[in-house]
Design a protein around this motif. Sequence first.
Motif, PDB file in Angstrom:
ATOM      1  N   LYS A  11      47.992  40.593  40.239  1.00  0.00           N
ATOM      2  CA  LYS A  11      47.073  40.315  39.055  1.00  0.00           C
ATOM      3  C   LYS A  11      47.557  38.816  38.760  1.00  0.00           C
ATOM      4  CE  LYS A  11      45.318  41.344  34.730  1.00  0.00           C
ATOM      5  NZ  LYS A  11      45.332  42.129  33.546  1.00  0.00           N
ATOM      6  N   GLN A  15      45.255  35.708  39.227  1.00  0.00           N
ATOM      7  CA  GLN A  15      44.951  34.890  37.956  1.00  0.00           C
ATOM      8  C   GLN A  15      45.255  33.155  38.549  1.00  0.00           C
ATOM      9  OE1 GLN A  15      47.658  36.610  35.430  1.00  0.00           O
ATOM     10  NE2 GLN A  15      45.891  37.542  34.393  1.00  0.00           N
ATOM     11  N   VAL A  18      42.226  31.987  40.323  1.00  0.00           N
ATOM     12  CA  VAL A  18      41.132  31.664  39.214  1.00  0.00           C
ATOM     13  C   VAL A  18      41.451  30.176  38.654  1.00  0.00           C
ATOM     14  CG1 VAL A  18      40.386  31.877  36.864  1.00  0.00           C
ATOM     15  CG2 VAL A  18      40.638  33.854  38.635  1.00  0.00           C
ATOM     16  N   SER A  19      42.888  30.052  38.411  1.00  0.00           N
ATOM     17  CA  SER A  19      43.467  28.600  38.014  1.00  0.00           C
ATOM     18  C   SER A  19      43.129  27.464  39.018  1.00  0.00           C
ATOM     19  CB  SER A  19      44.746  28.714  37.528  1.00  0.00           C
ATOM     20  OG  SER A  19      45.740  28.642  38.843  1.00  0.00           O
ATOM     21  N   SER A  24      36.137  33.174  40.340  1.00  0.00           N
ATOM     22  CA  SER A  24      35.552  32.834  38.847  1.00  0.00           C
ATOM     23  C   SER A  24      36.242  34.179  37.982  1.00  0.00           C
ATOM     24  CB  SER A  24      33.988  33.228  38.869  1.00  0.00           C
ATOM     25  OG  SER A  24      33.766  34.392  38.964  1.00  0.00           O
ATOM     26  N   ASP A  25      36.268  33.669  36.626  1.00  0.00           N
ATOM     27  CA  ASP A  25      36.821  34.499  35.845  1.00  0.00           C
ATOM     28  C   ASP A  25      36.071  35.869  36.002  1.00  0.00           C
ATOM     29  OD1 ASP A  25      38.665  33.089  34.287  1.00  0.00           O
ATOM     30  OD2 ASP A  25      37.099  31.922  33.128  1.00  0.00           O
ATOM     31  N   ASN A  26      34.730  35.963  36.353  1.00  0.00           N
ATOM     32  CA  ASN A  26      33.946  37.285  36.548  1.00  0.00           C
ATOM     33  C   ASN A  26      34.326  37.886  37.600  1.00  0.00           C
ATOM     34  OD1 ASN A  26      31.777  38.846  35.430  1.00  0.00           O
ATOM     35  ND2 ASN A  26      30.922  38.365  37.320  1.00  0.00           N
ATOM     36  N   LEU A  28      37.220  38.024  38.931  1.00  0.00           N
ATOM     37  CA  LEU A  28      38.521  38.541  38.723  1.00  0.00           C
ATOM     38  C   LEU A  28      38.452  39.832  37.830  1.00  0.00           C
ATOM     39  CD1 LEU A  28      41.574  38.657  38.847  1.00  0.00           C
ATOM     40  CD2 LEU A  28      41.681  36.767  36.850  1.00  0.00           C
ATOM     41  N   TYR A  29      37.566  39.730  36.821  1.00  0.00           N
ATOM     42  CA  TYR A  29      37.439  40.921  36.072  1.00  0.00           C
ATOM     43  C   TYR A  29      36.816  41.928  36.780  1.00  0.00           C
ATOM     44  CZ  TYR A  29      35.277  43.737  32.432  1.00  0.00           C
ATOM     45  OH  TYR A  29      34.951  45.002  31.575  1.00  0.00           O
TER      46      TYR A  29
END
Length: 173
Positions: A11, A15, A18-19, A24-26, A28-29
Motif C-alpha cells: 500500500k 501511495q 499516486v504521489s 490516480s487516487d481512484n 488506488l482506491y
Amino acid sequence: MSATLSPELAKQIAQFMVSRGMLSDNDLYEAIEHSQVNSVPLIDHLVEEGKCTEDKIAKELGDAYALEVAELKGDTAVDLDALENLPKRFMIQNRVLPFALEEGQLYVAISEPDSLQHMPNVTLITGLSVRTLLPPSARLTHCLPRSTRPTGNRRWRLPPRLIARGSEAVDLV
C-alpha cells in the motif's frame, strides 16, 4: 511481485505511485478494494491491470531514493563468491541479495527502499564496501532462496545458470 511484500508495504508503494503521478487516487482506491475482496496482492493487481509495470516502479523508487536500478534478468549470473558473504537466513528475512563482488565492493540488490536500513549490517557482517541497487521486486524474489531450511547440502534452489563463480557458471539447482 507483491506476494512477498506485506500488504502495508504494498500500500505504501501504491501511495508512492499516486504521489509520483503513476496512478490516480481512484485507481488506488479501486485496486485496494479489489485486492482485499479477492485476496490478490495489491501491486500484482495493478501490474495485471496495466496501471504500471514493475520496471517503472523500480525506476521511480530508484529515482526517489537515489538508487541505481539493477537488471537481474534471467540470464544474469549471481557471483557465488558474493552470495557466500551473507547468511542465507539474513538474505531471506531482509530481502537482500549480494550478486556481485568486484575489487572489495559487494553489490547488493534490495527488494524495497526499507531494506536500506540493513546495509550497515551487511557491511558489518562482510567487512566489505557495499553498493546498493534496486531491481524490480519480482526479479529479486525469483533470485532469493525460498526457504532457510537446509537442502541437505550447500545447494540453493535458484534458477539454472543464475549462479556463477568468476566467468564459470555453477549449476546449483
